[in-house]
Scaffold this motif. Sequence first.
Motif, PDB file in Angstrom:
ATOM      1  N   THR D  31      45.176  42.460  43.870  1.00 13.98           N
ATOM      2  CA  THR D  31      43.736  42.729  43.878  1.00 13.98           C
ATOM      3  C   THR D  31      42.968  41.415  43.821  1.00 13.98           C
ATOM      4  O   THR D  31      43.509  40.379  43.442  1.00 13.98           O
ATOM      5  CB  THR D  31      43.306  43.561  42.643  1.00 13.98           C
ATOM      6  OG1 THR D  31      43.672  42.842  41.467  1.00 13.98           O
ATOM      7  CG2 THR D  31      43.974  44.930  42.642  1.00 13.98           C
ATOM      8  N   GLU D  97      35.639  44.176  46.450  1.00 13.47           N
ATOM      9  CA  GLU D  97      36.852  44.511  45.700  1.00 13.47           C
ATOM     10  C   GLU D  97      37.985  44.720  46.691  1.00 13.47           C
ATOM     11  O   GLU D  97      37.943  45.642  47.507  1.00 13.47           O
ATOM     12  CB  GLU D  97      36.647  45.784  44.894  1.00 13.47           C
ATOM     13  CG  GLU D  97      35.781  45.568  43.677  1.00 13.47           C
ATOM     14  CD  GLU D  97      35.703  46.826  42.823  1.00 13.47           C
ATOM     15  OE1 GLU D  97      36.695  47.144  42.147  1.00 13.47           O
ATOM     16  OE2 GLU D  97      34.657  47.484  42.874  1.00 13.47           O
ATOM     17  N   ARG D  99      42.032  45.356  47.604  1.00 14.49           N
ATOM     18  CA  ARG D  99      43.262  45.954  47.085  1.00 14.49           C
ATOM     19  C   ARG D  99      44.330  45.905  48.169  1.00 14.49           C
ATOM     20  O   ARG D  99      44.111  46.365  49.285  1.00 14.49           O
ATOM     21  CB  ARG D  99      43.009  47.408  46.683  1.00 14.49           C
ATOM     22  CG  ARG D  99      44.205  48.065  45.998  1.00 14.49           C
ATOM     23  CD  ARG D  99      43.790  49.343  45.297  1.00 14.49           C
ATOM     24  NE  ARG D  99      43.461  50.388  46.236  1.00 14.49           N
ATOM     25  CZ  ARG D  99      44.347  51.304  46.683  1.00 14.49           C
ATOM     26  NH1 ARG D  99      45.595  51.301  46.245  1.00 14.49           N
ATOM     27  NH2 ARG D  99      43.984  52.226  47.550  1.00 14.49           N
TER      28      ARG D  99
END
Lengths: 137, 137, 137, 137
Positions: D31, D97, D99
């Motif tokens: 991440t 963000e 991932r």
Amino acid sequence: MTPEELTRRVREGVPLAGALGIEVLRAGQDTALLRLPPSTLSLRPGGTASGPSLMTLADVGIWVPLLVATGGADETRTAQLQISFLRPAGDAGVLAEVRIVRQGRMSLYAEVWMRGEGQEKPCAHATSTWLRAAGPR
Amino acid sequence: MTPEELTRRVREGVPLAGALGIEVLRAGQDTALLRLPPSTLSLRPGGTASGPSLMTLADVGIWVPLLVATGGADETRTAQLQISFLRPAGDAGVLAEVRIVRQGRMSLYAEVWMRGEGQEKPCAHATSTWLRAAGPR
Amino acid sequence: MTPEELTRRVREGVPLAGALGIEVLRAGQDTALLRLPPSTLSLRPGGTASGPSLMTLADVGIWVPLLVATGGADETRTAQLQISFLRPAGDAGVLAEVRIVRQGRMSLYAEVWMRGEGQEKPCAHATSTWLRAAGPR
Amino acid sequence: MTPEELTRRVREGVPLAGALGIEVLRAGQDTALLRLPPSTLSLRPGGTASGPSLMTLADVGIWVPLLVATGGADETRTAQLQISFLRPAGDAGVLAEVRIVRQGRMSLYAEVWMRGEGQEKPCAHATSTWLRAAGPR
């Protein structure tokens, strides 16, 4: 609409979904859970759900919350769908978790995570843009 | 391999393609032409080829030149496919023109233009990345 | 609008395009040709145009025919863009050939082939869906 | 590697990221959290982060966990990236963000959700396939 009614509606609207036995397990205005059962039609030799059967599951799955929101009268159409295949789905059923990410006036955007039953990790991920009214497809 | 042999191979490898009656009309190592005939399985009520049947046509179509190049032994797998629906395909057959754009050591990239028979303009466009060897799907 | 006016309009509308020195070489209502010159901003160490600079070139490129069609008043917005990187672009300029594939009432679909100058084969391919009026982005 | 070292590495590797002032706020092997600050380079007239600056943020962001995992030696390359623009990002900073969804031997798949600072809902969503070793781009 109940899951049974939605299953019927989806199979009428997309005969391939009926032939594959795709079933709506749970549905709301923004989410849905569907299941593709294993069958001679969905599995490839060697026993894993084929790419096209997963694409059918994803496309039909996104339609379900839209049907819920309109009582089955939905006129939205797929404009674009992209799918990434992450690992073999295996020879059990495949579950699809649908989420409508954004509902706009003209368009909407959704994603679908698919998992082979009994698997923790996803086998495929689809994202899709749909257009309202008399759009493409 | 002849178009007839490729049609048989594709229908064995992806049973959905067989159920839809998808046929290989012409194939080389970089291009292919396939046809999706109209049927109660492919058409939606109102009579136009469904999105999932076009996705099946595109995915299977890209496989054909890879089978030609390897004499049917191909082990490449779809990693990612994206399709844009441009206009209704209509209720005649749908032709898919496949082109392998790039053949790399690890991956390849292809595009597919689909047209309703008798239509000049495309009904859908797909692009796709495939990975060689024991890859995903 | 002349290519010079379009270059100015595009650089005002998307400052990154100005910083990269992107230039419109030719433009019509359905097609355009743009050039990304090599620079310390576009090239990665080792000397090949970076992915983000190619994405900027593609996105801005699709805007050009829409500006031509509306005399610079265009209000269409990118809804979705996908790009596939096929081979290194090299350290010369990069040319982008834009084609509007479909113009609909609500949306349009375009593709862009990019080539390093002096290269025959494409370095990247982008496809994109845009929405008219007060859409996303 | 610390966020500061990653910020430096990313700005060296992709000069556009440096020009935009993209910053790594937090990073692990799967991440990452990055920030695009508002600037005359990133904002369009009217004051919202441009599509190309968001694409740069997404592409660079996916690179960060790969750098963490290899101590900065990463050789993976973007094969395909798709981004959907969901609503205006606004004129504050944009947070991304990242991932990594799947790490395979040959390829990996990641997603990035982007949000305008102070906004709850995402402004853009990107998904991307990367290839290891001497791949494309």
